[in-house]
Every structure is written in structure tokens, then in C-alpha cells.
Scaffold this active site. Structure first.
Site, PDB file in Angstrom:
ATOM      1  N   LYS A 174       0.816  -1.211   0.000  1.00 56.25           N
ATOM      2  CA  LYS A 174       0.000   0.000   0.000  1.00 56.25           C
ATOM      3  C   LYS A 174       0.862   1.278   0.000  1.00 56.25           C
ATOM      4  O   LYS A 174       2.070   1.218   0.263  1.00 56.25           O
ATOM      5  CB  LYS A 174      -0.933  -0.034   1.218  1.00 56.25           C
ATOM      6  N   GLU A 180      -9.935 -10.074  -7.533  1.00 58.54           N
ATOM      7  CA  GLU A 180      -8.981  -8.971  -7.344  1.00 58.54           C
ATOM      8  C   GLU A 180      -7.810  -9.081  -8.320  1.00 58.54           C
ATOM      9  O   GLU A 180      -7.339  -8.073  -8.862  1.00 58.54           O
ATOM     10  CB  GLU A 180      -8.494  -8.964  -5.895  1.00 58.54           C
ATOM     11  N   ASN A 184      -1.979   0.145   6.749  1.00 61.83           N
ATOM     12  CA  ASN A 184      -1.458  -1.117   7.279  1.00 61.83           C
ATOM     13  C   ASN A 184      -0.598  -1.907   6.291  1.00 61.83           C
ATOM     14  O   ASN A 184      -0.544  -3.125   6.321  1.00 61.83           O
ATOM     15  CB  ASN A 184      -2.601  -1.961   7.866  1.00 61.83           C
ATOM     16  N   HIS A 238      -2.157  -5.437   1.478  1.00 64.08           N
ATOM     17  CA  HIS A 238      -3.456  -6.086   1.309  1.00 64.08           C
ATOM     18  C   HIS A 238      -3.217  -7.571   1.070  1.00 64.08           C
ATOM     19  O   HIS A 238      -2.229  -7.940   0.435  1.00 64.08           O
ATOM     20  CB  HIS A 238      -4.185  -5.489   0.095  1.00 64.08           C
TER      21      HIS A 238
HETATM   22  P1  GDP Z   1      -8.082  -6.703   5.807  1.00 67.43           P
HETATM   23  O1  GDP Z   1      -8.782  -7.826   5.085  1.00 67.43           O
HETATM   24  O2  GDP Z   1      -7.207  -7.161   6.940  1.00 67.43           O
HETATM   25  O3  GDP Z   1      -7.331  -5.773   4.858  1.00 67.43           O
HETATM   26  O4  GDP Z   1      -9.206  -5.808   6.511  1.00 67.43           O
HETATM   27  P2  GDP Z   1     -10.666  -5.328   6.029  1.00 67.43           P
HETATM   28  O5  GDP Z   1     -11.090  -6.068   4.788  1.00 67.43           O
HETATM   29  O6  GDP Z   1     -11.548  -5.376   7.219  1.00 67.43           O
HETATM   30  O7  GDP Z   1     -10.457  -3.793   5.673  1.00 67.43           O
HETATM   31  C1  GDP Z   1      -9.881  -3.378   4.451  1.00 67.43           C
HETATM   32  C2  GDP Z   1      -8.925  -2.239   4.708  1.00 67.43           C
HETATM   33  O8  GDP Z   1      -9.655  -1.116   5.207  1.00 67.43           O
HETATM   34  C3  GDP Z   1      -7.878  -2.511   5.788  1.00 67.43           C
HETATM   35  O9  GDP Z   1      -6.772  -3.236   5.313  1.00 67.43           O
HETATM   36  C4  GDP Z   1      -7.512  -1.100   6.221  1.00 67.43           C
HETATM   37  O10 GDP Z   1      -6.635  -0.471   5.289  1.00 67.43           O
HETATM   38  C5  GDP Z   1      -8.870  -0.406   6.170  1.00 67.43           C
HETATM   39  N1  GDP Z   1      -9.558  -0.446   7.467  1.00 67.43           N
HETATM   40  C6  GDP Z   1     -10.117  -1.531   8.085  1.00 67.43           C
HETATM   41  N2  GDP Z   1     -10.676  -1.212   9.271  1.00 67.43           N
HETATM   42  C7  GDP Z   1     -10.480   0.129   9.409  1.00 67.43           C
HETATM   43  C8  GDP Z   1     -10.852   1.077  10.413  1.00 67.43           C
HETATM   44  O11 GDP Z   1     -11.476   0.738  11.435  1.00 67.43           O
HETATM   45  N3  GDP Z   1     -10.473   2.380  10.201  1.00 67.43           N
HETATM   46  C9  GDP Z   1      -9.797   2.769   9.085  1.00 67.43           C
HETATM   47  N4  GDP Z   1      -9.464   4.066   8.941  1.00 67.43           N
HETATM   48  N5  GDP Z   1      -9.438   1.908   8.112  1.00 67.43           N
HETATM   49  C10 GDP Z   1      -9.765   0.605   8.261  1.00 67.43           C
END
Ligand code: GDP
Length: 138
Positions: free
Chosen positions: A10, A127, A113, A116
Site C-alpha cells: 500500500k 482482485e 497497514n 493487502h
Molecule cells: P483486511 O482484510 O485485513 O485488509 O481488513 P478489512 O477487509 O476489514 O479492511 C480493508 C482495509 O480497510 C484494511 O486493510 C484497512 O486499510 C482499512 N480499514 C479496516 N478497518 C479500518 C478502520 O477501522 N479504520 C480505518 N481508517 N481503516 C480501516
């Protein structure tokens, strides 16, 4: 496609100079790179890619973040690729990620973070096809 997953390094990790270190962790863990590009998502790309999160409060922030600079996108191959890659990157929130995981080492916070990783074989295929044409996959 059960042996493939999709990843992005990212914009935070790219800007912080971690491309090389992250790719080293990925290949050392046994993943073969079958497609890769250095690119930048448009707003439209990011909105489409993260459409599943459209109703979440962080959607706007996520789109803003993912478009602010270049990324590295890749398709990776390994037995049990989706689950093994999720284990390698660690929890979404780096504060909760296990020691030695990519997010523990390189992520800034729950939003920025570092990487992905697809969450299912089905999404890995969707994807990967969003980012690469058939002739870009080796
Ligand atoms: P992943 O599968 O671990 O990437 O997590 P998710 O699918 O739940 O979320 C997708 C992406 O959205 C994450 O990798 C983060 O970059 C972002 N994200 C997830 N939860 C949060 C949150 O609570 N706050 C913010 N600002 N970004 C988030």
C-alpha cells in the site's frame, strides 16, 4: 485458483521505502510472484476495489489513502496461498498483529497497514483479474 492470492503493497509502505523488505519476506515464505506491477490507483479504481466496504465509516478515508501514491500489486502462488498469506501479513490492526508479521513490522496503523491480502479464493481471483490481464500473468 486455490493456490493463488492477490496482494498490494500500500502507499504508506511504498512511501516509507519498504517494498524491498516486504518482497523479501513474501518470497522467503515460499510465495512465487506470477504477476506484478508498480502503479497508482485512480479514485474510481479504489472505489470499485473496496466497494464491499462502501457502507463502512472508514470507506472515504480508505479510498483517499489508497489513491495518494503508488502501490505494488501482485498475484502470488503457493499451496494454501490465501490463508498462508493472511498469516504472513497478520491482523488488520498492526497493534494486534503477531510478532514477525509484515503488518507488525511495517504498518503504521489500522488504516495505513502496509499490505493487502485477499480473504478468500473467490476474492483472490476477482482482485487479480481487476489488476491484471491474462497476458500479464506468468
Ligand atoms: P483486511 O482484510 O485485513 O485488509 O481488513 P478489512 O477487509 O476489514 O479492511 C480493508 C482495509 O480497510 C484494511 O486493510 C484497512 O486499510 C482499512 N480499514 C479496516 N478497518 C479500518 C478502520 O477501522 N479504520 C480505518 N481508517 N481503516 C480501516
Amino acid at each position: 485458483m486455490t493456490n493463488r492470492t492477490f496482494t498490494m503493497i500500500k502507499p504508506d509502505a511504498v512511501a516509507n521505502g519498504h517494498i524491498g523488505a516486504i518482497l523479501e519476506k513474501v518470497t522467503s515464505a515460499g510465495f512465487k510472484i506470477v504477476a506484478m506491477k508498480y502503479t497508482q490507483l485512480s479514485r474510481r479504481d479504489a472505489e470499485k476495489f473496496y466497494a464491499i466496504h462502501k457502507e463502512r465509516p472508514f470507506y472515504g478515508e480508505l479510498v483517499q489513502f489508497m489513491t495518494r501514491g503508488p502501490i505494488v500489486s501482485a498475484i502470488l502462488e503457493k499451496d494454501n496461498a490465501v490463508d498462508d498469506f493472511r498469516a504472513l501479513i497478520g491482523a488488520t490492526n498492526p497493534a494486534e498483529a503477531a510478532e514477525g508479521t509484515i503488518r507488525k513490522l511495517f504498518a503504521t496503523n489500522i488504516s495505513e497497514n502496509a499490505v493487502h491480502g485477499s480473504d478468500s479464493d473467490e476474492n483472490a481471483a476477482i482482485e487479480g483479474a481487476f489488476h491484471f490481464s491474462g497476458r500479464e500473468i506468468y
